[in-house]
Design a protein around this motif. Structure first.
Motif, short mmCIF file in Angstrom:
data_model
loop_
_atom_site.label_atom_id
_atom_site.label_comp_id
_atom_site.label_asym_id
_atom_site.label_seq_id
_atom_site.Cartn_x
_atom_site.Cartn_y
_atom_site.Cartn_z
N LYS A 99 44.69 49.73 57.56
CA LYS A 99 43.57 50.53 56.72
C LYS A 99 43.67 50.54 55.28
CE LYS A 99 40.84 54.79 57.32
NZ LYS A 99 40.84 56.08 57.52
N ASP A 100 44.87 50.94 54.84
CA ASP A 100 45.07 51.17 53.42
C ASP A 100 44.97 49.74 52.73
OD1 ASP A 100 45.41 53.66 53.54
OD2 ASP A 100 47.39 53.80 53.55
N THR A 101 45.61 48.93 53.63
CA THR A 101 45.84 47.38 52.88
C THR A 101 44.25 46.71 52.94
OG1 THR A 101 47.94 46.95 54.10
CG2 THR A 101 46.66 45.24 53.25
N GLY A 102 43.46 47.00 53.94
CA GLY A 102 41.97 46.60 54.04
C GLY A 102 41.30 47.14 52.59
N TRP A 103 41.51 48.66 52.47
CA TRP A 103 40.82 49.31 51.48
C TRP A 103 41.29 48.66 49.95
CZ3 TRP A 103 36.30 51.18 51.43
CH2 TRP A 103 35.90 52.01 52.62
N TYR A 142 42.30 45.61 49.32
CA TYR A 142 41.38 44.28 49.16
C TYR A 142 39.78 44.56 49.22
CZ TYR A 142 45.44 41.43 50.42
OH TYR A 142 46.68 40.88 50.24
N ILE A 143 39.33 45.40 49.33
CA ILE A 143 37.86 45.74 49.24
C ILE A 143 37.84 45.99 47.73
CG2 ILE A 143 36.11 47.41 49.73
CD1 ILE A 143 36.74 47.25 52.69
N TYR A 144 38.86 47.05 47.15
CA TYR A 144 38.72 47.51 45.80
C TYR A 144 38.81 46.40 44.83
CZ TYR A 144 38.76 52.19 47.36
OH TYR A 144 38.36 53.58 48.02
N LEU A 181 38.24 42.87 45.56
CA LEU A 181 37.08 42.20 45.84
C LEU A 181 36.31 41.59 44.59
CD1 LEU A 181 36.65 40.03 48.09
CD2 LEU A 181 34.88 41.73 48.97
N PRO A 182 35.91 42.87 43.82
CA PRO A 182 34.79 42.41 42.90
C PRO A 182 35.55 41.65 41.82
CG PRO A 182 34.57 44.68 43.59
CD PRO A 182 35.76 44.21 44.24
#
Lengths: 314, 401
Positions: free
Chosen positions: A25-29, A31-33, A35-36
């Motif tokens: 979950k942390d890794t996913g977040w 990557y989302i951060y 992403l931009p």
């Protein structure tokens, strides 16, 4: 074969944290951060880079883009072009002279500004002005100062009996004119960065050196300079890359040309000339860009290696 | 009764024709340019008259920055397939874009084509000339009482006017000025005057180093010791040169530079070699194939409008450029302009002997090679033979590239 064993990650046991739901979950977040920034880098850095590489292999046609595949022909052309080698040589001269001279002068100026001079604030501001003034305006003023008949520089050297110099119209002096301008422009900026570094050095080192009877020069050489290496390293990288990319100074100083007989042509000017002046040769320009990238990349890698040994962060 | 029907029918027919004429779909032409505020306002005036005549067409002028910026934007637009309807461009930019431009010959009558000055007609007529200037001789009246009419007189005046005024060992005033890399057209005008050419007629051989070419080059080289060699504009230091071969479009800059000084700038026809010839510079207009057909049709109408005698005369008289057609040269507005401008008279008289750039696809690079050759000669970095040999090699390579 045994050496390759250490790369066989599939043989390694799965790390414990991979079993944790929170880890994913942390890794996913994360990557989302990211992403931009990744999207922006992808569009404006990575895509143009790979696109440039692709372009270097084509003879570009405007009406049938990207045109005809020519393999490494453009690299062959630029390596056989006398003006490419001249531009490379000029660029190396600029890097080899303006970078160390600017840094040395900046160290001297920063040292002076660090002392309790009268009008210190005024002096600091004055030195920084050269950097914050728009570049084209600065260069146009230098164009007037370099003027052969009424320029300030010829007037000043005339006072000590030196003959008039055709700074902008003579192949011998065109490149020195660019180098002098570049040094003047960046000394102030580098001095301010070094000054900030100097003021961050703990006073206890100086006090200890004083007790030990060190001379002023010894203090400067053994304490100030070593503790300034992070700033010096930063300025070296920035100014070397900046010098490798020099264009505006040449373009404006010589009114759109690269000086008499292309005597002040830099690599970036060469790239611009191939790609955008006269008949545009995007492929050649792309090939020369790749060469410039390779040079800057190798120099930066070398600097990083040196930095590991020479830069003291505390 | 019959007559009544006829009158009603005639009125209805007239309405129908009128309706058809005004019921055209509205079209907007996008026109890219790089003119300053004043010249743009003159262009807009032309567009106003055009739109009054063709009410369904709107001309939208889009300023694209410097010439260099315009060239990059045009090239980018063609690659991206997002072209404007039409743009101005220099002749040496045109060749690589030729496939993207509408061939204009089918749209123009023989009469209209014959009206365009011959030195201004671009190969295959994929563009039409628009803002054109010609190389003339500028001179400072205080230094040159009577302008030279031959190469010999020009050379003698160059020698006479190269002087160290204050005796400090440095030359303060030169006979002439050369901008070899920026303006190789100074040499090309001399080449043309000596019946020389860069290439033979079918573009298979370089003829620059034949007898006529070498004579022109040697004359150019003989001027070098008496010339201020620079990349700056020759009017940037008024009084530095006594005479200069420069474009007629720069007249207002020369006058501005001389204002408030002791100098009076005048223009004259170029000194003549074997024949009178001068080099025409400036931009053309082309229409892009990628534009919608309605825009292409409207664009052609606008081009035809701009080529009308009164219109090209108006543009020339107000912008400082030159008429591009015979009818423009005969137009009332240009004739009136000539009355008050001796400079325009000089340019106008030189126009029929004007020549344009070579329309070879690699002319841009050839011009750069010629610029380097001229620069090497002017700065004494190479002998005439060495410089021309290098240039010929480069141009030969470009012939087949």
């Amino acid at each position: 074969m045994p050496k390759l064993e250490k790369f066989a990650f599939w043989k390694r046991p799965m790390p414990d944290e991979w079993r944790s739901r929170t880890f994913w979950k942390d890794t996913g977040w994360a990557y989302i951060y990211l992403l931009p920034a990744l999207i922006i880098l992808g569009i404006f850095t990575f895509y143009p880079f790979f696109s440039t590489f692709r372009l270097s292999l084509y003879r570009v046609s405007f009406t049938n883009f990207p045109g005809t595949y020519v393999g490494l022909d453009h690299f062959r052309y630029i390596f056989g072009d006398r003006y490419f080698w001249r531009a490379l040589w000029n660029t190396l001269i600029i890097v080899g002279t303006s970078v160390p001279i600017t840094l040395l002068l900046a160290l001297v100026v920063a040292n002076l500004l660090n002392k309790s001079l009268r009008f210190r604030t005024f002096a600091r501001t004055s030195f920084f002005l050269s950097y914050i003034t728009p570049m084209v305006a600065v260069i146009m003023v230098w164009q007037l100062m370099y003027n052969e008949s009424f320029g300030l520089i010829n007037y000043l050297i005339g006072l000590i009996g030196v003959d008039r110099i055709a700074w902008l119209n003579s192949p011998q002096y065109a490149l020195p004119a660019v180098i002098i301008l570049s040094i003047w422009r960046y000394v102030g900026y580098q001095a301010i960065i070094l000054l900030a570094g100097m003021q961050g050095i703990d006073q206890m080192y100086y006090e200890a050196a004083k007790i030990d009877g060190a001379s002023g020069f010894q203090v400067w050489r053994k304490i100030t300079v070593p503790l300034l290496t992070p700033q010096i390293f930063f300025l070296l990288i920035i100014s070397m890359i900046g010098s490798f990319k020099m264009f505006t100074e040449v373009y404006v100083l010589f009114t759109g040309t690269s000086g008499p007989l292309k005597s002040a042509e830099t690599l970036v000017y060469y790239i611009m000339r191939q790609g955008f002046f006269f008949t545009p040769h995007y492929g050649r320009a792309a090939a020369a860009s790749i060469v410039l990238f390779a040079i800057i990349f190798i120099v930066t890698l070398f600097q990083m290696q040196v930095a590991k040994k020479r830069v003291h962060y505390q | 009764m019959k007559l009544r029907y006829l009158v009603v029918l005639s009125i209805l027919a007239a309405f129908a024709v009128g309706f058809m004429a005004t019921a055209q779909e509205p079209v907007t032409i996008e026109f890219w340019h790089r003119f300053g505020e004043y010249n743009t306002s003159m262009l807009e005036q032309l567009a106003t008259w055009f739109e009054a005549e063709y009410p369904w067409i709107t001309v939208n002028f889009v300023y694209q920055g410097s010439y260099s910026a315009l060239q990059q934007k045009v090239n980018g637009a063609v690659v991206a397939g997002e072209v404007p309807t039409m743009t101005i461009f220099y002749e040496d930019w045109i060749a690589p874009l030729a496939d993207a431009l509408v061939p204009l010959t089918p749209y123009f009558t023989d009469e209209e084509i014959a009206d365009i000055l011959p030195g201004m007609l671009y190969k295959d007529m994929i563009t039409i000339p628009f803002n054109k200037s010609i190389m003339v001789l500028y001179y400072i009246e205080e230094y040159v009482e009577t302008p030279p009419t031959t190469w010999e007189e020009f050379y003698a005046l160059c020698v006479e006017n190269t002087v160290d005024v204050d005796g400090d060992g440095n030359i303060d005033r030169y006979g002439t000025g050369l901008r070899p890399s920026a303006n190789p057209e100074q040499f090309l005008a001399l080449l043309e005057q000596n019946n020389g050419t860069i290439l033979n007629e079918d573009w298979t051989e370089v003829t620059l180093d034949n007898e006529a070419g070498m004579e022109a080059l040697n004359f150019y080289a003989s001027l070098a010791p008496y010339a201020w060699v620079t990349s700056s504009y020759l009017n940037s230091e008024i009084g530095r040169v006594a005479m200069a071969i420069d474009t007629s479009a720069g007249y207002s800059h020369w006058i501005d530079a001389a204002e408030g000084t002791e100098y009076t700038v005048k223009t004259a026809a170029l000194p003549v070699g074997e024949k009178m010839a001068s080099f025409i510079q400036g931009t053309n207009i082309g229409i892009f194939k990628g534009a919608p057909q309605a825009e292409i049709d409207a664009g052609v109408l606008f081009l035809k409008f701009l080529l009308r005698g009164e219109m090209t005369g108006f543009w020339a008289a107000t912008s400082g450029y030159l008429p591009v057609t015979y009818s423009g040269m005969d137009s009332a507005v240009w004739t009136y302009a000539l009355l008050s401008s001796p400079h325009s008279v000089v340019s106008s008289e030189m126009l029929p002997s004007g020549v344009s750039s070579l329309a070879h696809p690699n002319y841009g690079d050839m011009r750069a090679a010629l610029g380097t050759m001229c620069e090497e000669i002017a700065l004494g970095a190479a002998t005439v033979e060495e410089a021309v040999e290098t240039a010929v090699d480069e141009i030969e390579y470009l012939l087949d590239y």
